[in-house]
Design a protein around this motif. Structure first.
Motif, PDB file in Angstrom:
ATOM      1  N   LEU A 147      -8.541  -6.803 -17.875  1.00  0.00           N
ATOM      2  CA  LEU A 147      -8.787  -6.941 -16.444  1.00  0.00           C
ATOM      3  C   LEU A 147      -9.661  -8.157 -16.162  1.00  0.00           C
ATOM      4  O   LEU A 147     -10.612  -8.422 -16.901  1.00  0.00           O
ATOM      5  CB  LEU A 147      -9.472  -5.684 -15.909  1.00  0.00           C
ATOM      6  N   PHE A 148      -9.352  -8.858 -15.085  1.00  0.00           N
ATOM      7  CA  PHE A 148     -10.102 -10.041 -14.699  1.00  0.00           C
ATOM      8  C   PHE A 148     -10.432  -9.994 -13.214  1.00  0.00           C
ATOM      9  O   PHE A 148      -9.607  -9.564 -12.391  1.00  0.00           O
ATOM     10  CB  PHE A 148      -9.277 -11.314 -14.933  1.00  0.00           C
ATOM     11  N   TYR A 149     -11.609 -10.485 -12.865  1.00  0.00           N
ATOM     12  CA  TYR A 149     -11.816 -10.919 -11.488  1.00  0.00           C
ATOM     13  C   TYR A 149     -10.892 -12.114 -11.269  1.00  0.00           C
ATOM     14  O   TYR A 149     -10.735 -12.970 -12.152  1.00  0.00           O
ATOM     15  CB  TYR A 149     -13.268 -11.331 -11.262  1.00  0.00           C
ATOM     16  N   LYS A 150     -10.264 -12.180 -10.101  1.00  0.00           N
ATOM     17  CA  LYS A 150      -9.319 -13.274  -9.884  1.00  0.00           C
ATOM     18  C   LYS A 150      -9.145 -13.553  -8.401  1.00  0.00           C
ATOM     19  O   LYS A 150      -9.399 -12.697  -7.550  1.00  0.00           O
ATOM     20  CB  LYS A 150      -7.954 -12.978 -10.520  1.00  0.00           C
ATOM     21  N   TRP A 151      -8.737 -14.781  -8.133  1.00  0.00           N
ATOM     22  CA  TRP A 151      -8.337 -15.147  -6.787  1.00  0.00           C
ATOM     23  C   TRP A 151      -6.935 -14.593  -6.517  1.00  0.00           C
ATOM     24  O   TRP A 151      -6.184 -14.263  -7.448  1.00  0.00           O
ATOM     25  CB  TRP A 151      -8.309 -16.659  -6.620  1.00  0.00           C
ATOM     26  N   LEU A 167     -11.943  -9.283  -6.453  1.00  0.00           N
ATOM     27  CA  LEU A 167     -13.281  -9.871  -6.388  1.00  0.00           C
ATOM     28  C   LEU A 167     -14.360  -8.815  -6.154  1.00  0.00           C
ATOM     29  O   LEU A 167     -15.527  -9.161  -5.960  1.00  0.00           O
ATOM     30  CB  LEU A 167     -13.344 -10.933  -5.286  1.00  0.00           C
ATOM     31  N   ASP A 168     -13.968  -7.560  -6.181  1.00  0.00           N
ATOM     32  CA  ASP A 168     -14.921  -6.474  -5.982  1.00  0.00           C
ATOM     33  C   ASP A 168     -14.417  -5.256  -6.749  1.00  0.00           C
ATOM     34  O   ASP A 168     -13.304  -5.280  -7.318  1.00  0.00           O
ATOM     35  CB  ASP A 168     -15.089  -6.164  -4.491  1.00  0.00           C
ATOM     36  N   PRO A 169     -15.209  -4.168  -6.821  1.00  0.00           N
ATOM     37  CA  PRO A 169     -14.762  -3.005  -7.591  1.00  0.00           C
ATOM     38  C   PRO A 169     -13.408  -2.455  -7.150  1.00  0.00           C
ATOM     39  O   PRO A 169     -12.588  -2.076  -8.001  1.00  0.00           O
ATOM     40  CB  PRO A 169     -15.888  -1.995  -7.352  1.00  0.00           C
ATOM     41  N   ALA A 170     -13.155  -2.418  -5.854  1.00  0.00           N
ATOM     42  CA  ALA A 170     -11.867  -1.898  -5.381  1.00  0.00           C
ATOM     43  C   ALA A 170     -10.708  -2.751  -5.890  1.00  0.00           C
ATOM     44  O   ALA A 170      -9.655  -2.224  -6.294  1.00  0.00           O
ATOM     45  CB  ALA A 170     -11.861  -1.846  -3.858  1.00  0.00           C
ATOM     46  N   GLY A 171     -10.889  -4.082  -5.891  1.00  0.00           N
ATOM     47  CA  GLY A 171      -9.845  -4.964  -6.395  1.00  0.00           C
ATOM     48  C   GLY A 171      -9.611  -4.795  -7.883  1.00  0.00           C
ATOM     49  O   GLY A 171      -8.472  -4.833  -8.357  1.00  0.00           O
ATOM     50  N   VAL A 172     -10.692  -4.598  -8.640  1.00  0.00           N
ATOM     51  CA  VAL A 172     -10.574  -4.384 -10.085  1.00  0.00           C
ATOM     52  C   VAL A 172      -9.847  -3.075 -10.375  1.00  0.00           C
ATOM     53  O   VAL A 172      -8.967  -3.006 -11.248  1.00  0.00           O
ATOM     54  CB  VAL A 172     -11.973  -4.399 -10.741  1.00  0.00           C
ATOM     55  N   VAL A 173     -10.186  -2.020  -9.641  1.00  0.00           N
ATOM     56  CA  VAL A 173      -9.525  -0.728  -9.834  1.00  0.00           C
ATOM     57  C   VAL A 173      -8.043  -0.824  -9.487  1.00  0.00           C
ATOM     58  O   VAL A 173      -7.182  -0.287 -10.205  1.00  0.00           O
ATOM     59  CB  VAL A 173     -10.222   0.364  -8.999  1.00  0.00           C
ATOM     60  N   ALA A 174      -7.709  -1.530  -8.419  1.00  0.00           N
ATOM     61  CA  ALA A 174      -6.303  -1.687  -8.040  1.00  0.00           C
ATOM     62  C   ALA A 174      -5.538  -2.443  -9.125  1.00  0.00           C
ATOM     63  O   ALA A 174      -4.385  -2.098  -9.459  1.00  0.00           O
ATOM     64  CB  ALA A 174      -6.202  -2.424  -6.705  1.00  0.00           C
ATOM     65  N   GLN A 175      -6.150  -3.483  -9.678  1.00  0.00           N
ATOM     66  CA  GLN A 175      -5.526  -4.231 -10.767  1.00  0.00           C
ATOM     67  C   GLN A 175      -5.301  -3.322 -11.975  1.00  0.00           C
ATOM     68  O   GLN A 175      -4.227  -3.334 -12.590  1.00  0.00           O
ATOM     69  CB  GLN A 175      -6.423  -5.406 -11.158  1.00  0.00           C
ATOM     70  N   ALA A 176      -6.311  -2.540 -12.318  1.00  0.00           N
ATOM     71  CA  ALA A 176      -6.188  -1.624 -13.447  1.00  0.00           C
ATOM     72  C   ALA A 176      -5.079  -0.613 -13.212  1.00  0.00           C
ATOM     73  O   ALA A 176      -4.298  -0.286 -14.116  1.00  0.00           O
ATOM     74  CB  ALA A 176      -7.519  -0.912 -13.691  1.00  0.00           C
ATOM     75  N   ARG A 177      -4.990  -0.105 -11.981  1.00  0.00           N
ATOM     76  CA  ARG A 177      -3.958   0.886 -11.673  1.00  0.00           C
ATOM     77  C   ARG A 177      -2.571   0.294 -11.876  1.00  0.00           C
ATOM     78  O   ARG A 177      -1.672   0.942 -12.433  1.00  0.00           O
ATOM     79  CB  ARG A 177      -4.126   1.364 -10.231  1.00  0.00           C
ATOM     80  N   THR A 178      -2.375  -0.939 -11.434  1.00  0.00           N
ATOM     81  CA  THR A 178      -1.080  -1.594 -11.621  1.00  0.00           C
ATOM     82  C   THR A 178      -0.753  -1.736 -13.100  1.00  0.00           C
ATOM     83  O   THR A 178       0.375  -1.466 -13.534  1.00  0.00           O
ATOM     84  CB  THR A 178      -1.066  -2.967 -10.933  1.00  0.00           C
ATOM     85  N   MET A 179      -1.736  -2.164 -13.895  1.00  0.00           N
ATOM     86  CA  MET A 179      -1.487  -2.347 -15.327  1.00  0.00           C
ATOM     87  C   MET A 179      -1.213  -1.021 -16.030  1.00  0.00           C
ATOM     88  O   MET A 179      -0.319  -0.930 -16.877  1.00  0.00           O
ATOM     89  CB  MET A 179      -2.678  -3.058 -15.971  1.00  0.00           C
ATOM     90  N   VAL A 180      -1.979  -0.001 -15.696  1.00  0.00           N
ATOM     91  CA  VAL A 180      -1.775   1.301 -16.331  1.00  0.00           C
ATOM     92  C   VAL A 180      -0.416   1.873 -15.939  1.00  0.00           C
ATOM     93  O   VAL A 180       0.333   2.391 -16.780  1.00  0.00           O
ATOM     94  CB  VAL A 180      -2.921   2.265 -15.960  1.00  0.00           C
ATOM     95  N   ASP A 181      -0.082   1.780 -14.668  1.00  0.00           N
ATOM     96  CA  ASP A 181       1.203   2.312 -14.212  1.00  0.00           C
ATOM     97  C   ASP A 181       2.377   1.541 -14.808  1.00  0.00           C
ATOM     98  O   ASP A 181       3.431   2.116 -15.109  1.00  0.00           O
ATOM     99  CB  ASP A 181       1.289   2.266 -12.683  1.00  0.00           C
ATOM    100  N   THR A 182       2.211   0.228 -14.971  1.00  0.00           N
ATOM    101  CA  THR A 182       3.313  -0.611 -15.463  1.00  0.00           C
ATOM    102  C   THR A 182       3.473  -0.516 -16.972  1.00  0.00           C
ATOM    103  O   THR A 182       4.598  -0.426 -17.483  1.00  0.00           O
ATOM    104  CB  THR A 182       3.084  -2.083 -15.064  1.00  0.00           C
TER     105      THR A 182
END
Length: 420
Positions: A147-151, A167-182
């Motif tokens: 997981l990365f902070y990203k633009w 760029l914040d915890p909610a964005g990081v969690v959303a990124q993680a959710r996409t990766m875990v689901d995918t």
């Protein structure tokens, strides 16, 4: 299996704007593809960094290998040593992994040729590289979601529709959710060192709430002081699987390790064999992240695994931005290394282009099944190689410079190495 020709091809491929302690990834990442063309038509594949210093070394080495056997890896390493030690030095291609040295330059330059030799050997014998390394002890190699902070996207480029901004915890969690689901990842690692430690603690806590059963890791790339590192370790006691490179240097890591309850991992303070005695004596690390690109190839990493097992140091695998040849090599190495303590790192979900044909490499249930074909089990796509080489020629980037790229938008930026 005599080497008839050696092809060294630099490529550039699209890279998302991933933030880290050094800055932000440029629009294109660089790699170098090595092909050992044998007299009987077999072609062995290797891959490594694409920075201009290492590329120049590989181009000098290439003609000296013609006429050697791909089974005579000692002679090939001797040629590499002769060229590297007899030529002017240069800056280390991966500046986050310690100071440059001639010994490290030899290992980095040798690694893609060793992988290409093993690929050619496996193709000639009809066996996978993992068999040449002792035989696979696991059919699939577990990886962590990186997981990365990203633009949202690079300025003047199309935005990233898959992952978007984080760029914040909610964005990081959303990124993680996409990766875990995918991909079904069962471990999560956050690249930190981007925001003040309190914000990154909050992101880890948000990940823990969203994924209560998944192991979590945090890697600020040595951005913090010893005192800050100890404080973060206290705050995340019972939350992190391990804390990676919170502070610079072996002595600094040793200070933190005396206070932290979780293991400390590294791919920054112990990155060569001559670093091991001090690292072990000071009990500075609990987990070592190997990387065949700078430890000297696949067999040297297996030697490293034996040393780690001897001293009770856990073993995982580091990742830089890479393509499919590197991932295949990583998978064969991890599959044939019994002492693998943690899921490995990989940037592959962030890879938008590749030089290998699709199908051989898949992330399934958080792991990559060992490619079934001979050698590395991947096939070079010559059209893709030509396209990415042309992209290299056009893009103008010749050395990774995360800091310089970020300073085009934030002129005041300075990496917070050991100062936060």
């Amino acid at each position: 299996m005599i080497i008839r020709d050696v092809l060294v091809t630099p490529v550039a491929f699209r890279d998302p704007p991933l933030l880290n302690v050094a800055g932000v990834h440029q629009p294109y990442a660089l790699r170098t593809i090595v092909q050992l063309v044998c007299a009987d038509g077999v072609v062995g594949l290797g891959e490594t960094y694409g920075d201009d210093t290492l590329l120049a070394r590989l181009e000098r080495i290439a003609p000296t290998l013609v006429g050697l056997s791909v089974f005579d890896v000692n002679a090939i390493r001797g040629k590499v040593e002769t060229v590297v030690t007899g030529a002017p030095g240069g800056q280390d291609p991966d500046r986050l992994t310690g100071a440059p040295s001639t010994a490290r330059a030899v290992l980095q330059a040798y690694s893609p040729f060793e992988v290409a030799c093993l690929d050619a050997q496996g193709k000639a014998l009809g066996v996978p590289v993992s068999d040449l390394l002792g035989g696979a002890v696991r059919e699939s190699v577990p990886f962590a979601a990186y997981l990365f902070y990203k633009w949202a996207g690079h300025p003047d480029f199309e935005p990233d529709e898959t992952y978007g901004e984080a760029l914040d915890p909610a964005g990081v969690v959303a990124q993680a959710r996409t990766m875990v689901d995918t991909y079904g990842f069962a471990s999560l690692k956050l690249k930190g060192g981007v925001f003040p430690p309190e914000q990154e603690i909050a992101a880890i806590r948000a990940l823990r709430e969203a994924f209560p059963d998944l192991p979590l890791r945090l890697d600020p790339n040595a951005a913090w002081t010893v005192a800050t590192s100890v404080k973060v370790a206290e705050e995340l006691d019972g939350v992190l699987e391990y804390l990676e490179d919170p502070t610079p240097t072996i002595p600094g890591m040793a200070e933190v390790a005396r206070e932290a309850t979780m293991p400390l991992a590294t791919n920054m303070c112990v990155v060569a064999f001559d670093h091991l005695p001090e690292g072990v004596a000071r009990k500075a690390i609990g987990v070592l992240l190997c990387d065949h690109h700078y430890w000297g190839g696949l067999r040297m990493c297996q030697t490293l695994a034996t040393i780690c097992q001897t001293f009770g140091i856990g073993l995982s695998m580091h990742s830089n931005t890479h393509l499919g040849i590197s991932l295949a090599a990583m998978v064969h190495l991890a599959a044939a290394t019994p002492y693998l303590s943690y899921a490995c790192d990989t940037h592959y979900p962030w890879t938008l282009d590749d030089v290998v044909r699709p199908g051989a490499l898949r992330i399934v249930d958080g792991g990559v099944p060992v490619p079934a074909g001979p050698g590395l089990g991947v096939e070079l796509d010559p059209d893709a190689l030509a396209r990415l080489h042309e992209q290299y020629l056009r893009c103008g980037i010749r050395r990774r410079d995360d800091g310089g790229y970020l300073r085009t938008f934030r002129p005041e930026f300075q990496p917070p190495r050991g100062t936060w």
